[in-house]
Design an enzyme around this catalytic site. Structure first.
Site, PDB file in Angstrom:
ATOM      1  N   GLY A 178      23.507 -14.414  30.301  1.00 58.43           N
ATOM      2  CA  GLY A 178      23.359 -15.181  31.589  1.00 58.43           C
ATOM      3  C   GLY A 178      22.296 -14.910  32.359  1.00 58.43           C
ATOM      4  O   GLY A 178      21.504 -15.844  32.614  1.00 58.43           O
ATOM      5  N   ILE A 237      26.820  -4.486  26.938  1.00 56.73           N
ATOM      6  CA  ILE A 237      27.869  -3.584  26.135  1.00 56.73           C
ATOM      7  C   ILE A 237      28.404  -4.568  25.051  1.00 56.73           C
ATOM      8  O   ILE A 237      28.879  -4.021  24.117  1.00 56.73           O
ATOM      9  CB  ILE A 237      29.151  -3.001  27.032  1.00 56.73           C
ATOM     10  CG1 ILE A 237      29.911  -4.043  27.646  1.00 56.73           C
ATOM     11  CG2 ILE A 237      28.757  -1.926  28.145  1.00 56.73           C
ATOM     12  CD1 ILE A 237      31.600  -3.615  28.289  1.00 56.73           C
ATOM     13  N   ASP A 238      28.446  -5.806  25.250  1.00 55.16           N
ATOM     14  CA  ASP A 238      29.014  -6.718  24.365  1.00 55.16           C
ATOM     15  C   ASP A 238      28.206  -6.882  23.202  1.00 55.16           C
ATOM     16  O   ASP A 238      28.538  -7.400  22.041  1.00 55.16           O
ATOM     17  CB  ASP A 238      29.296  -8.174  25.066  1.00 55.16           C
ATOM     18  CG  ASP A 238      29.922  -8.120  26.239  1.00 55.16           C
ATOM     19  OD1 ASP A 238      30.879  -7.431  26.641  1.00 55.16           O
ATOM     20  OD2 ASP A 238      29.980  -9.297  27.291  1.00 55.16           O
ATOM     21  N   ARG A 251      55.451   5.076  17.090  1.00 51.91           N
ATOM     22  CA  ARG A 251      54.873   3.812  17.963  1.00 51.91           C
ATOM     23  C   ARG A 251      53.776   2.957  17.352  1.00 51.91           C
ATOM     24  O   ARG A 251      52.826   3.577  16.632  1.00 51.91           O
ATOM     25  CB  ARG A 251      54.351   4.150  19.339  1.00 51.91           C
ATOM     26  CG  ARG A 251      55.828   4.692  20.015  1.00 51.91           C
ATOM     27  CD  ARG A 251      55.232   4.811  21.637  1.00 51.91           C
ATOM     28  NE  ARG A 251      56.516   5.191  22.392  1.00 51.91           N
ATOM     29  CZ  ARG A 251      56.549   5.985  23.558  1.00 51.91           C
ATOM     30  NH1 ARG A 251      55.310   6.437  24.038  1.00 51.91           N
ATOM     31  NH2 ARG A 251      57.626   5.974  24.278  1.00 51.91           N
ATOM     32  N   GLY A 283      34.093  -7.305  25.223  1.00 56.77           N
ATOM     33  CA  GLY A 283      33.275  -7.738  24.351  1.00 56.77           C
ATOM     34  C   GLY A 283      33.077  -9.330  24.577  1.00 56.77           C
ATOM     35  O   GLY A 283      32.457  -9.789  23.880  1.00 56.77           O
ATOM     36  N   ARG A 339      53.104   0.189  22.715  1.00 54.93           N
ATOM     37  CA  ARG A 339      52.632   0.356  23.892  1.00 54.93           C
ATOM     38  C   ARG A 339      51.189  -0.236  23.983  1.00 54.93           C
ATOM     39  O   ARG A 339      50.502  -0.335  23.138  1.00 54.93           O
ATOM     40  CB  ARG A 339      52.427   2.053  24.110  1.00 54.93           C
ATOM     41  CG  ARG A 339      53.915   2.588  24.435  1.00 54.93           C
ATOM     42  CD  ARG A 339      54.512   2.268  25.792  1.00 54.93           C
ATOM     43  NE  ARG A 339      55.661   2.967  26.038  1.00 54.93           N
ATOM     44  CZ  ARG A 339      56.856   2.728  25.489  1.00 54.93           C
ATOM     45  NH1 ARG A 339      57.100   1.791  24.842  1.00 54.93           N
ATOM     46  NH2 ARG A 339      57.780   3.785  25.944  1.00 54.93           N
ATOM     47  N   ILE A 396      36.035   1.338  31.946  1.00 57.87           N
ATOM     48  CA  ILE A 396      35.692   2.775  31.494  1.00 57.87           C
ATOM     49  C   ILE A 396      34.676   2.558  30.576  1.00 57.87           C
ATOM     50  O   ILE A 396      33.646   3.334  30.268  1.00 57.87           O
ATOM     51  CB  ILE A 396      36.963   3.406  31.056  1.00 57.87           C
ATOM     52  CG1 ILE A 396      37.858   3.816  31.896  1.00 57.87           C
ATOM     53  CG2 ILE A 396      36.664   4.542  29.977  1.00 57.87           C
ATOM     54  CD1 ILE A 396      39.159   4.504  31.486  1.00 57.87           C
ATOM     55  N   ARG A 440      32.375   0.763  30.457  1.00 52.91           N
ATOM     56  CA  ARG A 440      30.827   0.439  31.317  1.00 52.91           C
ATOM     57  C   ARG A 440      30.341   1.389  32.150  1.00 52.91           C
ATOM     58  O   ARG A 440      29.178   1.477  32.601  1.00 52.91           O
ATOM     59  CB  ARG A 440      31.003  -0.947  31.980  1.00 52.91           C
ATOM     60  CG  ARG A 440      30.706  -2.145  31.178  1.00 52.91           C
ATOM     61  CD  ARG A 440      30.768  -3.367  31.913  1.00 52.91           C
ATOM     62  NE  ARG A 440      30.574  -3.542  33.351  1.00 52.91           N
ATOM     63  CZ  ARG A 440      30.978  -4.541  34.034  1.00 52.91           C
ATOM     64  NH1 ARG A 440      31.606  -5.632  33.342  1.00 52.91           N
ATOM     65  NH2 ARG A 440      30.795  -4.632  35.414  1.00 52.91           N
TER      66      ARG A 440
HETATM   67  O1  F6P Z   1      29.818  -8.738  29.664  1.00 54.10           O
HETATM   68  C1  F6P Z   1      30.372  -7.553  29.904  1.00 54.10           C
HETATM   69  C2  F6P Z   1      31.806  -7.383  30.203  1.00 54.10           C
HETATM   70  O2  F6P Z   1      32.069  -5.891  30.408  1.00 54.10           O
HETATM   71  C3  F6P Z   1      32.728  -8.139  29.379  1.00 54.10           C
HETATM   72  O3  F6P Z   1      32.753  -7.526  28.255  1.00 54.10           O
HETATM   73  C4  F6P Z   1      34.062  -8.489  30.242  1.00 54.10           C
HETATM   74  O4  F6P Z   1      34.582  -9.508  29.821  1.00 54.10           O
HETATM   75  C5  F6P Z   1      33.192  -8.715  31.571  1.00 54.10           C
HETATM   76  O5  F6P Z   1      31.818  -8.026  31.591  1.00 54.10           O
HETATM   77  C6  F6P Z   1      33.917  -8.243  32.841  1.00 54.10           C
HETATM   78  O6  F6P Z   1      33.423  -8.691  33.897  1.00 54.10           O
HETATM   79  P1  F6P Z   1      33.608  -7.903  35.362  1.00 54.10           P
HETATM   80  O7  F6P Z   1      33.004  -6.959  35.572  1.00 54.10           O
HETATM   81  O8  F6P Z   1      33.247  -9.140  36.182  1.00 54.10           O
HETATM   82  O9  F6P Z   1      35.212  -7.639  35.454  1.00 54.10           O
END
Ligand code: F6P
Length: 352
Positions: free
Chosen positions: A111, A133-134, A169, A177, A270, A277, A279
Site C-alpha cells: 500500500g 509481517i505478511d 482439546r 497475514g 478453544r 502481538i 507485530r
Molecule cells: O499488514 C499487516 C497487518 O498486521 C495484517 O496482517 C493485519 O491484517 C493488519 O495489518 C491489521 O491492521 P491494523 O493494524 O489496522 O489492525
C-alpha cells in the site's frame, strides 16, 4: 545530498533498525543530511511539514526497539480521491522542494509503495524498502518484520500443545497475514501444528475431521490448528470484523473453525487470536540484519541517484528492482512452494 526517510503502513519489528542503518551509512560514509518524515507520507502533507533532522545520537540504541521512532499510518492513501489526491500530491511535492530533499526513502508494504510510486511519477525521486509481517510484497522474497512475526507466532503456538494435550482439546490459533498464508505456514511448521489453513488453499472441514480422526486412532486426543486470518472454507468468502472506527479487518475464522469442529466431532475446542502481538516488540536478529542491509543498499542507490527502485532480497541476494519492472502489488504462497510440500510430507493437514 539531503535524503528523507519515512515508515508507512502497519508497523513491524525492524523499522527502527532500518532507520538507524540509513542514518548511519548516509552520515558516516556519504556525508548526507538525513531527515525523518513523521507518520508515513503524512509528514509531508501538513504545514509546516512534520520533519526532523536525524543525527547519529537520534538513532543510537534503537536496533532492537519495536515500533518506529518516525511514527506510521495505515489509514489508506491520501491520494485516492482524484481531486483531493492531486492537491495532496502537489502539497507533498511543494514541501519536499522547500526542504531541499534529493530523494525520499519509503519503508513500507504494498500500500505504501503504491503511494510512493504515485509521488515518484509526479516527479519526486523515491527509493522503496519493503517491510511487512505478511511477507506478501512482490518485490522481495522476504520483507522486514516477517521473521519476527513467525518467531512470535511459533513460540505462542508451541505453548498450545501441552494445554491441548492436558485437556484433550483442539486449540485453534488465528494468525495475521492478510490474503497470504506465509505466517501461518511458517509458524505452523515451526510449532509442529497438526493442521495449517491458509488463504491459498480453501479448506474442506471433512479433511480436517479426517486428520483429527487419524490422530485419535493413534491415541492423540488433542490437536493444534493454525489458521491464517484470510483463510476460508471452500465455496465461502473470508471473514471480516469491524474495528473501533468501523473499518473492516480480516478475522474471526478461528472461531468458525473451532465451532464447526466441535459440531462435527464433539471435541472440546478453544480459540487463540494472536493479533498485534505478532507485530510488537523487539525484532529477531535476522530482521535486524535484513533491515541493516536493506537500509545500506537504499542509501547506496541514493548516492548513485538510482531512483524509482525498490530494495529486495531475491534469489539469495540483496538487490533492487525498478517500480516499472514488476507489478507493484502483493504475492501469495505458490501452490508449488517447497514449504507446502514439506508440511504435507510430514503429515500436516492443509485442509484438502
Ligand atoms: O499488514 C499487516 C497487518 O498486521 C495484517 O496482517 C493485519 O491484517 C493488519 O495489518 C491489521 O491492521 P491494523 O493494524 O489496522 O489492525
Amino acid at each position: 545530498m539531503k535524503i528523507g526517510i519515512c515508515t508507512g503502513g502497519g508497523d513491524c519489528p525492524g523499522l527502527n533498525a532500518v532507520i538507524r542503518a540509513v542514518t548511519r551509512h548516509a552520515i558516516l560514509n556519504h556525508k548526507m543530511d538525513v531527515y525523518g518524515i513523521q507518520d508515513s507520507l503524512n509528514g509531508l502533507l501538513c504545514d509546516p511539514p512534520a520533519v526532523q533532522k536525524l543525527s547519529l545520537p537520534d538513532v543510537a540504541g534503537i536496533i532492537d526497539k519495536g515500533g518506529t521512532i518516525l511514527g506510521t499510518s495505515n489509514k489508506g492513501s491520501p491520494f485516492k480521491d482524484p481531486q483531493k489526491g492531486a492537491e495532496a500530491k502537489a502539497k507533498a511535492f511543494k514541501n519536499w522542494q522547500a526542504l531541499g530533499l534529493d530523494c525520499l526513502i519509503v519503508v513500507g508494504g504494498d500500500g505504501t509503495q503504491r503511494m510512493a510510486l504515485q509521488l515518484h511519477d509526479a516527479g519526486m525521486p523515491i527509493i522503496g524498502i519493503p517491510k511487512t509481517i505478511d511477507n506478501d510484497y512482490l518485490a522481495t522474497d522476504i520483507s522486514i518484520g516477517f521473521m519476527t512475526a513467525v518467531d512470535v507466532a511459533a513460540e505462542s503456538i508451541s505453548r498450545l500443545h501441552s494445554t491441548a494435550e492436558a485437556h484433550s482439546r483442539v486449540m485453534v490459533a488465528e494468525v495475521m497475514g492478510r490474503d497470504a498464508g506465509f505466517i501461518a505456514l511458517h509458524a505452523g511448521i515451526a510449532a509442529a501444528a497438526n493442521v495449517i489453513l491458509i488463504p491459498e488453499i480453501p479448506f474442506d472441514f471433512d479433511a480436517i475431521v479426517r486428520a483429527m480422526d487419524d490422530r485419535r486412532k493413534r491415541g492423540r486426543n488433542f490437536s493444534v490448528i493454525v489458521v491464517a486470518e484470510g483463510a476460508r472454507e471452500q465455496g465461502k468468502d473470508p471473514m471480516f470484523r469491524k474495528s473501533s472506527t468501523g473499518s473492516l479487518h480480516l478475522g474471526g475464522i478461528a472461531g468458525e473453525v473451532a465451532s464447526k469442529i466441535h459440531q462435527k466431532t464433539g471435541i472440546d475446542t478453544r480459540v487463540t487470536v494472536l493479533g498485534h502481538i505478532q507485530r510488537g516488540g523487539s525484532p529477531v536478529t535476522i530482521d535486524r540484519i535484513l533491515a541493516t542491509a536493506f537500509g545500506v543498499h537504499a542509501v547506496d542507490l541514493a548516492a548513485q541517484k538510482k531512483y524509482g527502485r525498490v530494495v529486495g532480497y531475491r534469489g539469495g541476494q540483496i538487490g533492487d528492482i525498478g517500480y516499472d519492472e514488476f507489478d507493484n502489488g502483493t504475492r501469495a504462497i505458490s501452490l508449488t512452494d517447497p514449504y507446502l510440500r514439506a508440511a504435507e510430507s510430514i503429515g500436516i493437514c492443509l485442509g484438502r
